[in-house]
Design an enzyme around this catalytic site. Sequence first.
Site, PDB file in Angstrom:
ATOM      1  N   ASP A  43     -53.895 -60.459  -8.407  1.00 49.74           N
ATOM      2  CA  ASP A  43     -54.340 -59.387  -9.307  1.00 49.74           C
ATOM      3  C   ASP A  43     -54.817 -59.913 -10.659  1.00 49.74           C
ATOM      4  OD1 ASP A  43     -53.609 -57.593  -7.301  1.00 49.74           O
ATOM      5  OD2 ASP A  43     -51.570 -57.427  -8.083  1.00 49.74           O
TER       6      ASP A  43
ATOM      7  N   LYS B  81     -59.949 -61.056  -9.814  1.00 49.60           N
ATOM      8  CA  LYS B  81     -60.936 -61.781  -8.994  1.00 49.60           C
ATOM      9  C   LYS B  81     -62.112 -60.885  -8.633  1.00 49.60           C
ATOM     10  CE  LYS B  81     -57.562 -62.548  -6.075  1.00 49.60           C
ATOM     11  NZ  LYS B  81     -56.388 -62.147  -6.868  1.00 49.60           N
ATOM     12  N   GLY B  82     -61.816 -59.606  -8.299  1.00 52.45           N
ATOM     13  CA  GLY B  82     -62.863 -58.662  -7.893  1.00 52.45           C
ATOM     14  C   GLY B  82     -63.912 -58.524  -8.981  1.00 52.45           C
TER      15      GLY B  82
ATOM     16  N   GLY C  48     -56.186 -56.206  -3.020  1.00 54.69           N
ATOM     17  CA  GLY C  48     -56.884 -55.048  -3.578  1.00 54.69           C
ATOM     18  C   GLY C  48     -57.712 -55.550  -4.734  1.00 54.69           C
ATOM     19  N   HIS C  49     -59.030 -55.577  -4.568  1.00 54.90           N
ATOM     20  CA  HIS C  49     -59.912 -56.128  -5.594  1.00 54.90           C
ATOM     21  C   HIS C  49     -60.701 -54.995  -6.251  1.00 54.90           C
ATOM     22  CE1 HIS C  49     -59.835 -60.355  -3.539  1.00 54.90           C
ATOM     23  NE2 HIS C  49     -58.652 -59.900  -3.867  1.00 54.90           N
TER      24      HIS C  49
ATOM     25  N   THR D  32     -46.552 -56.123   1.422  1.00 57.29           N
ATOM     26  CA  THR D  32     -47.338 -54.892   1.333  1.00 57.29           C
ATOM     27  C   THR D  32     -47.196 -54.054   2.609  1.00 57.29           C
ATOM     28  OG1 THR D  32     -49.243 -56.073   2.192  1.00 57.29           O
ATOM     29  CG2 THR D  32     -49.052 -55.936  -0.211  1.00 57.29           C
TER      30      THR D  32
ATOM     31  N   GLN E 288     -55.069 -62.946  -3.197  1.00 55.20           N
ATOM     32  CA  GLN E 288     -53.747 -63.325  -3.709  1.00 55.20           C
ATOM     33  C   GLN E 288     -53.875 -64.367  -4.834  1.00 55.20           C
ATOM     34  OE1 GLN E 288     -53.880 -63.309   0.180  1.00 55.20           O
ATOM     35  NE2 GLN E 288     -53.717 -61.188  -0.372  1.00 55.20           N
TER      36      GLN E 288
ATOM     37  N   THR F 258     -52.979 -52.384  -6.926  1.00 57.85           N
ATOM     38  CA  THR F 258     -54.203 -51.775  -6.403  1.00 57.85           C
ATOM     39  C   THR F 258     -54.005 -51.324  -4.960  1.00 57.85           C
ATOM     40  OG1 THR F 258     -55.383 -53.366  -7.783  1.00 57.85           O
ATOM     41  CG2 THR F 258     -56.701 -52.209  -6.156  1.00 57.85           C
TER      42      THR F 258
ATOM     43  N   ARG G 211     -46.380 -53.346 -11.548  1.00 62.51           N
ATOM     44  CA  ARG G 211     -46.347 -54.811 -11.540  1.00 62.51           C
ATOM     45  C   ARG G 211     -45.333 -55.296 -12.571  1.00 62.51           C
ATOM     46  NH1 ARG G 211     -52.835 -54.955 -11.732  1.00 62.51           N
ATOM     47  NH2 ARG G 211     -53.271 -54.679  -9.516  1.00 62.51           N
TER      48      ARG G 211
ATOM     49  N   ARG H 215     -58.468 -59.987 -19.019  1.00 63.78           N
ATOM     50  CA  ARG H 215     -57.517 -59.068 -19.643  1.00 63.78           C
ATOM     51  C   ARG H 215     -57.033 -59.509 -21.019  1.00 63.78           C
ATOM     52  NH1 ARG H 215     -54.490 -55.294 -17.068  1.00 63.78           N
ATOM     53  NH2 ARG H 215     -55.436 -54.453 -15.192  1.00 63.78           N
TER      54      ARG H 215
ATOM     55  N   GLY I 104     -62.551 -56.527 -20.702  1.00 67.17           N
ATOM     56  CA  GLY I 104     -62.507 -55.161 -20.189  1.00 67.17           C
ATOM     57  C   GLY I 104     -62.801 -55.180 -18.703  1.00 67.17           C
TER      58      GLY I 104
HETATM   59  P1  GDP Z   1     -57.768 -58.841  -8.142  1.00 66.86           P
HETATM   60  O1  GDP Z   1     -56.855 -58.527  -7.010  1.00 66.86           O
HETATM   61  O2  GDP Z   1     -57.592 -60.234  -8.646  1.00 66.86           O
HETATM   62  O3  GDP Z   1     -59.208 -58.530  -7.840  1.00 66.86           O
HETATM   63  O4  GDP Z   1     -57.327 -57.895  -9.333  1.00 66.86           O
HETATM   64  P2  GDP Z   1     -56.998 -56.310  -9.239  1.00 66.86           P
HETATM   65  O5  GDP Z   1     -58.263 -55.567  -9.086  1.00 66.86           O
HETATM   66  O6  GDP Z   1     -55.914 -56.054  -8.266  1.00 66.86           O
HETATM   67  O7  GDP Z   1     -56.343 -56.078 -10.662  1.00 66.86           O
HETATM   68  C1  GDP Z   1     -57.035 -56.396 -11.818  1.00 66.86           C
HETATM   69  C2  GDP Z   1     -57.142 -55.137 -12.675  1.00 66.86           C
HETATM   70  O8  GDP Z   1     -57.581 -55.512 -13.946  1.00 66.86           O
HETATM   71  C3  GDP Z   1     -58.153 -54.125 -12.189  1.00 66.86           C
HETATM   72  O9  GDP Z   1     -57.693 -52.844 -12.492  1.00 66.86           O
HETATM   73  C4  GDP Z   1     -59.410 -54.454 -12.999  1.00 66.86           C
HETATM   74  O10 GDP Z   1     -60.261 -53.337 -13.153  1.00 66.86           O
HETATM   75  C5  GDP Z   1     -58.798 -54.854 -14.291  1.00 66.86           C
HETATM   76  N1  GDP Z   1     -59.510 -55.828 -15.114  1.00 66.86           N
HETATM   77  C6  GDP Z   1     -60.184 -56.944 -14.734  1.00 66.86           C
HETATM   78  N2  GDP Z   1     -60.573 -57.644 -15.814  1.00 66.86           N
HETATM   79  C7  GDP Z   1     -60.131 -56.955 -16.890  1.00 66.86           C
HETATM   80  C8  GDP Z   1     -60.179 -57.189 -18.300  1.00 66.86           C
HETATM   81  O11 GDP Z   1     -60.697 -58.177 -18.787  1.00 66.86           O
HETATM   82  N3  GDP Z   1     -59.585 -56.247 -19.090  1.00 66.86           N
HETATM   83  C9  GDP Z   1     -58.970 -55.155 -18.601  1.00 66.86           C
HETATM   84  N4  GDP Z   1     -58.413 -54.293 -19.461  1.00 66.86           N
HETATM   85  N5  GDP Z   1     -58.888 -54.920 -17.286  1.00 66.86           N
HETATM   86  C10 GDP Z   1     -59.449 -55.813 -16.453  1.00 66.86           C
HETATM   87  P1  IMO Z   2     -54.888 -59.681  -4.531  1.00 67.41           P
HETATM   88  O1  IMO Z   2     -55.944 -60.339  -3.675  1.00 67.41           O
HETATM   89  C1  IMO Z   2     -50.696 -59.406  -5.667  1.00 67.41           C
HETATM   90  C2  IMO Z   2     -47.730 -60.122  -2.516  1.00 67.41           C
HETATM   91  C3  IMO Z   2     -46.892 -58.941  -2.067  1.00 67.41           C
HETATM   92  C4  IMO Z   2     -45.589 -59.660  -1.715  1.00 67.41           C
HETATM   93  C5  IMO Z   2     -46.092 -60.959  -1.098  1.00 67.41           C
HETATM   94  C6  IMO Z   2     -46.124 -60.951   0.425  1.00 67.41           C
HETATM   95  O2  IMO Z   2     -55.164 -58.265  -4.842  1.00 67.41           O
HETATM   96  O3  IMO Z   2     -54.603 -60.530  -5.724  1.00 67.41           O
HETATM   97  P2  IMO Z   2     -47.785 -59.813   2.145  1.00 67.41           P
HETATM   98  O4  IMO Z   2     -48.147 -58.373   2.368  1.00 67.41           O
HETATM   99  O5  IMO Z   2     -48.929 -60.700   1.788  1.00 67.41           O
HETATM  100  O6  IMO Z   2     -46.981 -60.391   3.273  1.00 67.41           O
HETATM  101  O7  IMO Z   2     -46.779 -59.785   0.885  1.00 67.41           O
HETATM  102  O8  IMO Z   2     -47.401 -61.166  -1.598  1.00 67.41           O
HETATM  103  N1  IMO Z   2     -49.194 -59.920  -2.436  1.00 67.41           N
HETATM  104  C7  IMO Z   2     -49.977 -59.724  -3.521  1.00 67.41           C
HETATM  105  N2  IMO Z   2     -49.656 -59.591  -4.824  1.00 67.41           N
HETATM  106  N3  IMO Z   2     -51.985 -59.384  -5.282  1.00 67.41           N
HETATM  107  C8  IMO Z   2     -52.323 -59.545  -3.985  1.00 67.41           C
HETATM  108  O9  IMO Z   2     -53.599 -59.654  -3.570  1.00 67.41           O
HETATM  109  C9  IMO Z   2     -51.292 -59.685  -3.028  1.00 67.41           C
HETATM  110  N4  IMO Z   2     -51.265 -59.828  -1.683  1.00 67.41           N
HETATM  111  C10 IMO Z   2     -49.982 -59.995  -1.344  1.00 67.41           C
HETATM  112  O10 IMO Z   2     -46.717 -58.013  -3.109  1.00 67.41           O
HETATM  113  O11 IMO Z   2     -44.897 -59.992  -2.887  1.00 67.41           O
HETATM  114 MG    MG Z   3     -55.408 -57.091  -6.496  1.00 65.87          MG
END
Ligand code: GDP
Ligand code: IMO
Ligand code: MG
Length: 427
Positions: free
Chosen positions: A13, A16-17, A40-41, A128, A223, A298, A304, A330, A414
């Site tokens: 999280d 990356k998305g 979840g990206h 998850t 991840q 996500t 978190r 962030r 942002g």
């Molecule tokens: P990922 O799994 O690595 O793609 O990340 P997630 O999407 O799960 O979580 C990242 C969260 O941070 C999302 O809600 C994005 O919209 C948000 N985000 C990404 N970059 C920034 C940033 O620079 N600032 C803020 N405030 N939010 C961000």
């Molecule tokens: P993104 O790509 C954050 C965590 C789960 C749990 C552990 C094992 O959005 O960054 P699993 O379902 O993979 O067997 O769960 O890994 N986990 C993540 N945490 N971001 C993710 O993906 C994750 N994918 C799995 O919360 O602790």
């Molecule tokens: Mg994510």
Amino acid sequence: MSVIAVVGAQWGDEGKGKIIDMLAEQASLVVRYSGGDNAGHTVINNQGEFKLHIVPSGVFYAHTTCIIGNGVVINPTVLLGEMDELKKRGVDISRLYISDRAHLIMPYHILLDGLEEDALGSKALGTTRKGVGPAFTDKAARLGIRMGDLLDKAGFKSRLETVLTGKNQILTKVYGVKPLSLKTIFDQYCEFANRLSPYICETTSMLEKAAVNREIVLLEGAQGVLLDPDFGTYPFTTSSSPMAAGACLGAGISPMRVKHVLAVFKAYCTRVGSGPMPTELKDKTGDAIRQCGHEYGTTTGRPRRCGWFDGVAAAFSNRINGYNGIALTRLDVLDQFPELKICTAYKLDGKTIHEFPSSVAEVGRCQPIYEEMEGWMTDISDIRQYARLPAAARRYIRRLEELCGSPAKLVSVGPKRDETIIRSSLV
Ligand code: GDP
Ligand code: IMO
Ligand code: MG
């Protein structure tokens, strides 16, 4: 030629998305290389806000081909749902391809993920519950079923029959639940096959061609490195490799072709699920970070766990991946904190250490040693030039760079595509 692996450098999280969506403007190919719909990206761009679980985050550009790589495990219900949603919202998915080598998440994987977690009780991993772990287990146990298998219905039926017989033994005799029906699963997966077959193909040749033609290829991680089964806080990890090396394996490309390893780091730390996190803040400051950053999962919506930036874990993350640049996300979330802390070492059983321990029990006993830094107390979300950032923000970034051992090439202020400071080019 430029093949860039975009790696989650902490516990997932990291954003990356957003970074993939931004960089994909210049890319001809984006390949998702690991995980499943545990990921979840989030992407926020001129087409809206999207939460992608399987489809690569480069799908929003007409010139970008997207591949779901062999290293991904696919729940067809989730994938088709995501494809339908994208189409409904006007996103063209005609350049999406699915590796015929990617494994399927089957109904028994999802069932077993839940049953195994429940059986662990208070020692549960906090997965998850999407069936991702059991699907990778079957891949290693050579009991998996692959996307390509769906293209031969008779072969698929015979394979499913063999595997399901064993799974039903486990479901009924170990967990005391009802067996699953071969016919129901077969019929359902034949439906999936009918819809997905146009997208399933051999994908490594496309990747090779793009690399030879010196096009920009992004390898999209899922991840984060500290969830890697070898290097993360095992057993509180995921089941496939989020690392740069995992990118080669999960996309099907030679390590010789990867020119850049871009680490996506948050300006602080978060973690979802169980397992130790040395800088976790179980106090008002942790709550404030969660609140300012809207830090809720996500995929599962779970809050978190939040804490200060961990420089020890960051240096370890770099050592095992070889980053040549950081996308720091962030930073804006820290705008309102008068004082910031960065962990520069741990205290473990009375000794000061600078290494991230391999033992999960030891990581759990590590007490962070902090360095304090002045906050900037200004809204930075409108800033697009590095030099315009407040001096305190630049000092904070410089210290993170020193601790990680890699330069911050992008700074995200942002969630939107353009809320980014591009400090130096990646390619
Ligand atoms: P990922 O799994 O690595 O793609 O990340 P997630 O999407 O799960 O979580 C990242 C969260 O941070 C999302 O809600 C994005 O919209 C948000 N985000 C990404 N970059 C920034 C940033 O620079 N600032 C803020 N405030 N939010 C961000
Ligand atoms: P993104 O790509 C954050 C965590 C789960 C749990 C552990 C094992 O959005 O960054 P699993 O379902 O993979 O067997 O769960 O890994 N986990 C993540 N945490 N971001 C993710 O993906 C994750 N994918 C799995 O919360 O602790
Ligand atoms: Mg994510």
